[in-house]
Every structure is written in structure tokens, then in C-alpha cells.
Design an enzyme around this catalytic site. Structure first.
Site, PDB file in Angstrom:
ATOM      1  N   LYS A   1      -7.062  10.726   7.085  1.00 37.68           N
ATOM      2  CA  LYS A   1      -8.115   9.836   6.604  1.00 37.68           C
ATOM      3  C   LYS A   1      -9.246   9.688   7.622  1.00 37.68           C
ATOM      4  O   LYS A   1     -10.410   9.485   7.241  1.00 37.68           O
ATOM      5  CB  LYS A   1      -7.519   8.472   6.251  1.00 37.68           C
ATOM      6  CG  LYS A   1      -6.632   8.508   5.003  1.00 37.68           C
ATOM      7  CD  LYS A   1      -7.410   8.958   3.768  1.00 37.68           C
ATOM      8  CE  LYS A   1      -6.615   8.830   2.487  1.00 37.68           C
ATOM      9  NZ  LYS A   1      -7.408   9.203   1.297  1.00 37.68           N
TER      10      LYS A   1
ATOM     11  N   TYR B   1      -0.954  10.485   8.151  1.00 37.39           N
ATOM     12  CA  TYR B   1      -1.833   9.917   7.131  1.00 37.39           C
ATOM     13  C   TYR B   1      -3.134   9.424   7.759  1.00 37.39           C
ATOM     14  O   TYR B   1      -4.235   9.701   7.254  1.00 37.39           O
ATOM     15  CB  TYR B   1      -1.126   8.764   6.417  1.00 37.39           C
ATOM     16  CG  TYR B   1      -1.937   8.138   5.305  1.00 37.39           C
ATOM     17  CD1 TYR B   1      -2.014   8.745   4.054  1.00 37.39           C
ATOM     18  CD2 TYR B   1      -2.624   6.951   5.509  1.00 37.39           C
ATOM     19  CE1 TYR B   1      -2.765   8.181   3.033  1.00 37.39           C
ATOM     20  CE2 TYR B   1      -3.376   6.377   4.493  1.00 37.39           C
ATOM     21  CZ  TYR B   1      -3.442   6.998   3.259  1.00 37.39           C
ATOM     22  OH  TYR B   1      -4.190   6.437   2.247  1.00 37.39           O
TER      23      TYR B   1
END
Length: 249
Positions: free
Chosen positions: A162, A158
Site C-alpha cells: 500500500k 500489506y
């Protein structure tokens, strides 16, 4: 109001994306909403209660270039132009915050990259083309995260996705300025359905190391998105605006 009658596309109609839609609607913007979930779109339409000529909803898989391109084409066909975008769609993995990289599942890694990073790229690419062809100038805001600005153990996939959004935002801003501004918001711990999903996965979440000792709200993040979309941020591009309650270094 700088957003009156501006045509804005929004992805991710739960949490922050829905809050952005509410705030833009209150300023008289014309909205083209996209989500992979038809029920999320139905809920948004019910809540916003806009006239049919002020809103378009489309079921979109942002990880599909064809799906994104068709949505943007439909937006221009309905409204005649595109002035801006809020790309808020994102996902977390099934083992978000509980498994190290050595246990990373390949398919889940691919999903996170495909939705969070490649999906943002697909949206950004189509939106830039449409803004240039119709309005000539505009503003786009992407969603990164506190995890796009620093590393978090047990969140490698994740966080990497990002971090990619940060690089994408800063790079493209230099390509398309001054006519189109491209910025991003980096939320911290925000009370949204995604945070509740993380809580289910992890159990009790760790205390957040912030100067403001609480979770933020979707509305608080949306205020920053709307600021970056509007004319009051006319000299701001390539910026990652943290909305994280003063997260400790």
C-alpha cells in the site's frame, strides 16, 4: 451533476468498490465493473439494477496485464470512451496482523504485491491510455490504506504494497496532468468484508486510536472517491485523502 453519463471503471465489487458503484449509478454514470469473483459481479448487478446499456461486468484478475487490458478494451468497445476509474481491488494475507516478517511466506508476499501494487499499476496504465485515446481528460482514484501512510507491526507485506500505491499515485499524477488527475483514498478501519476477514485471522481486533471512535463505513469512503472523480475536485491531483476517523500520529 459532473458524473452524468461519464464512463467509469471500478475494480473490487465488494465493500468500498460496491459502495462507489452505488453512488456513481445514482449520479447517472455508466459503469464497467471488474472483479475476480463472478458472484460479486452478479450481486452488484442485482443491487444496482441498471439498464443493460448502462453497465458492463467482466471477470478480471487485476494481477494479469492481459486480463486488465482486455477489460479496458471491452469497456471502450461498449461505451465508446473512458472518463475515469476507481481502482479499489485488494487482498490481505492469510496471516495478516499475526506473523512477523521473519516468518513471511514468499508466495504470499508475491501475491500481495501482484494484486495490491502491480495490479493497480496494470489498471492505471490501461486506463490512462484509454482516457487519452477517447475522452482526452479524466480522473482516476486508487485505493491505498492507513497502512500505506505509516508502518504497522506484523503487517509488513500489506503495508509495503500500500505504500507502493502511494508512490505510484503521486508519481503518475505528475506525468499525466493536467488532462488526467490521479489521486488515492487511504481508508482506516472500515466495516467491509476485508475487515471481517482480518477479524477471523486475528480474533478480536485492537481498539482503533481515532478521534471518531468507531469503524467507518464503505459509503463514507465512497463519498471521498466520488468527490475525487468529479469536477468539484478539479484542482486536486497527486493527493492521498485519508478517510480514517482522525487516526492518531
Amino acid at each position: 451533476m459532473s458524473l452524468q453519463n461519464k464512463v467509469i471503471t471500478i475494480t473490487g465489487l465488494s465493500g468500498i468498490g460496491l459502495a462507489v458503484a452505488h453512488q456513481l449509478a445514482s449520479q447517472g454514470a455508466l459503469l464497467s465493473l471488474a472483479d475476480i469473483s463472478p458472484s460479486a459481479l452478479t450481486n452488484a448487478v442485482t443491487q444496482l439494477n441498471l439498464p443493460p446499456d448502462h453497465i458492463l461486468t467482466t471477470t478480471v484478475d487485476v494481477s494479469s496485464a492481459a486480463s486488465v487490458d482486455a477489460w479496458i478494451a471491452a469497456t471502450v468497445e461498449k461505451f465508446g470512451r473512458l472518463d475515469g476509474a476507481a481502482n479499489m481491488a485488494g487482498v490481505i494475507g492469510r496471516k495478516h496482523g499475526v506473523d512477523p516478517l521473519e516468518n513471511q511466506d514468499d508466495a504470499e508476499w508475491d501475491l500481495l504485491m501482484r494484486v495490491n501494487l502491480t495490479g493497480t499499476m496494470y489498471c492505471l496504465r490501461a486506463q490512462i491510455k484509454a482516457i487519452r485515446a477517447t475522452a482526452g481528460k479524466g480522473s482516476i482514484v486508487n485505493a491505498t490504506s492507513i497502512q500505506g501512510l505509516r508502518g504497522f507491526a506484523l503487517h509488513a507485506a500489506y503495508s509495503a504494497s500500500k505504500h507502493g500505491v502511494v508512490g505510484l499515485t503521486r508519481s503518475v499524477a505528475k506525468e499525466v496532468g493536467p488532462e488526467i488527475r490521479v489521486n488515492a483514498v487511504a481508508p482506516g478501519s472500515i466495516q467491509t468484508p476485508l475487515l471481517e476477514q482480518a477479524r477471523v485471522i486475528q480474533g478480536e481486533l485492537s481498539a482503533i486510536p481515532t478521534a471518531i471512535p468507531r469503524n467507518g463505513t464503505a459509503d463514507e469512503v465512497a463519498q471521498s472517491v466520488v468527490f475525487l472523480l468529479g469536477d468539484t475536485s478539479s484542482y486536486t491531483t497527486g493527493t492521498i485523502l485519508s478517510v480514517d476517523g482522525g487516526w492518531d500520529p
